[in-house]
Design an enzyme around this catalytic site. Structure first.
Site, PDB file in Angstrom:
ATOM      1  N   ASP A  86      -6.063   5.471   2.929  1.00 41.15           N
ATOM      2  CA  ASP A  86      -6.304   4.170   2.499  1.00 41.15           C
ATOM      3  C   ASP A  86      -7.837   3.604   3.206  1.00 41.15           C
ATOM      4  OD1 ASP A  86      -5.713   1.490   1.590  1.00 41.15           O
ATOM      5  OD2 ASP A  86      -3.657   1.909   2.030  1.00 41.15           O
ATOM      6  N   HIS A  97       0.726  -1.184   0.112  1.00 36.78           N
ATOM      7  CA  HIS A  97      -0.215   0.004   0.019  1.00 36.78           C
ATOM      8  C   HIS A  97       0.879   1.164   0.166  1.00 36.78           C
ATOM      9  CE1 HIS A  97      -3.985  -2.045   1.178  1.00 36.78           C
ATOM     10  NE2 HIS A  97      -3.251  -2.990   1.293  1.00 36.78           N
TER      11      HIS A  97
END
Length: 472
Positions: free
Chosen positions: A120, A25
């Site tokens: 996120d 990520h």
């Protein structure tokens, strides 16, 4: 539009980004930050101290790395600040520590007042903080569109736990709200893995579905690594399900960096140059999702049995990781395959390897980033998914006939050396299934179209400039 608004929209933006604590990520968020900074906008990249220390030292001048102090959680190993530092079954403790960053992140937003905060799936508490401060808020999904669409029919239903799959059988068919033909579902051994590793461990902990539902409900928009030229129906479905603008960023293919005087590439290239054109297989299963040693042995023996030349990027667990299960290749494997195979246990220039003319195919765990890199080089895929999202990715790509999934036992997920070898042979350029190569080459026109992908990024930057909240 007034002249004042036009002037405001053209000024330098300040964009804060806040990824989840996993390098699968963090690195896409860093790439996104580079795109923003290259357009002259200021970026504040928020992560924990140790993760920031792991980032490349050379970054565009407009990127400011903001170090956060991860709160201590007793169950975590010392200095554990990313998923690579903990066992999969202990990631929920890392999420607990991550939630402890809320006061520090809030303080940063209050003091710096960025125009945007891009985050996120994990900080379910952040959209409401941003809204209270008048900051534009966006969810950047590195997760695939089909995974998000499969998780819930709406953000409210996700928040209230109404779409959570409670039994193995719930995972084995496509979700009822997907309005078009789809094979996006799990097999039994994959569902078992999900139920074992991602069930909430304590009553006071927050599920991933709840986190994502809160993020979707509170965001002004969703940015996603996707494009209309590949499976566009999923983008439309996401907008319909969550009543949220969905802005595709394209596939964000990595640039091929110039490598000058790099001894690693010199050594690898020499080996690749010594192989016949279109004969070698590149093998990479990512750096965080480790197969068991039993699976590793079968994979190695399958490579040997295939008779194909291979270059295997076998990443070891990082120092300090609790994923330190021993990596033990079969006895005698390296000696027996010395003349046609390489096992490389440190960093490799992956784009250069995939671009080399000797490579004919790619054995991958189906992480989205690796899929993009493989298909932008036009390589058919031999797929060995390990975690949940990777399994769904493999369903989509198998349906596109750009490769083959290595057959596994439906009950326990076990695969054999024979199934590995047969699958590898099936996707060779001169093998019996040339359709895989033809379809992969066709997709290269989309995945490797740098002009098309650049247009997506330009449109994304334009969206940031025009859609931010203008405070009175």
């Amino acid at each position: 539009m007034t002249s004042t608004q036009s002037s405001d929209e053209c000024k330098q933006l300040h964009v804060a980004v806040f990824p989840w604590l996993a390098f699968g990520h963090i690195l896409p968020f860093l790439e996104l930050s580079k795109f923003i900074a290259q357009k002259g906008h200021k970026v504040s990249f928020l992560s924990t101290t140790r993760n920031i220390q792991r980032l490349p030292s050379r970054l565009p001048p407009h990127i400011n790395l903001v170090k956060l102090t991860l709160p201590h959680v007793q169950e975590l190993p010392e200095n554990a600040e990313s998923t690579m530092d903990v066992r999969t079954i202990d990631v929920h403790y890392l999420k607990r520590a991550f939630d402890g960053l809320q006061p520090e992140v809030t303080r940063f937003l209050e003091e710096e007042s960025p125009d945007w905060i891009i985050y996120d799936f994990a900080p379910y508490w952040l959209p409401s903080v941003a809204a209270g401060l008048g900051i534009s808020a966006a969810f950047f999904s590195i997760l695939t569109a089909w995974l998000i669409a499969s998780l819930g029919q709406s953000s409210d239903r996700m928040i209230n736990g109404l779409d959570i799959r409670k039994t193995i059988e719930d995972f084995l068919t496509p979700r009822k709200w997907i309005p078009f033909p789809s094979k996006v579902c799990y097999r039994k051994h994959e569902a078992d893995w999900l139920m074992t590793n991602f069930s909430v461990k304590a009553s006071d902990e927050v599920s991933d579905t709840y986190r994502l539902g809160m993020v979707l409900k509170g965001s002004d928009c969703m940015f996603i690594r996707h494009c209309y030229e590949f499976e566009p129906q999923w983008l439309s479905l996401l907008e319909k399900l969550h009543q949220l603008p969905v802005v595709p960023l394209g596939l964000m293919p990595p640039e091929t960096p110039a490598i000058v005087g790099d001894n690693t590439w010199v050594t690898i290239k020499k080996w690749l140059d010594g192989q016949e054109k279109g004969q070698a297989v590149y093998v990479a299963l990512g750096s965080e999702f480790m197969v068991t040693n039993t699976q590793l042995v079968e994979l190695a023996l399958g490579l040997e049995l295939s008779g194909l030349p291979f270059f295997w990027a076998l990443r070891k667990p990082t120092a300090g990781s609790t994923n330190q299960d021993s990596i033990e290749l079969p006895v005698g494997f390296l000696e027996r395959t010395r003349d046609r195979g390489v096992v490389w246990t440190s960093w490799v220039p992956q784009i250069q390897i995939l671009s080399h003319e000797s490579v004919c195919g790619f054995l991958t765990h189906c992480g989205w980033s690796l899929i993009v890199e493989g298909l932008m080089s036009g390589h058919p895929l031999t797929m060995l998914p390990i975690s949940g999202e990777q399994a769904l990715n493999s369903r989509v790509l198998e349906d596109k006939q750009v490769g083959i999934v290595i057959p596994r036992n439906e009950e326990d997920g076990f695969f054999t050396k024979e199934s590995v070898a047969a699958s590898l042979r099936s996707v060779r350029v001169n093998g019996e299934r040339k359709i895989y190569k033809a379809n992969a080459v066709e997709l290269r026109q989309k995945f490797g179209d740098t002009k098309l992908q650049k247009k997506y990024i330009d449109d994304f930057i334009d969206y940031l400039e025009k859609k931010r909240r203008v405070m009175a």
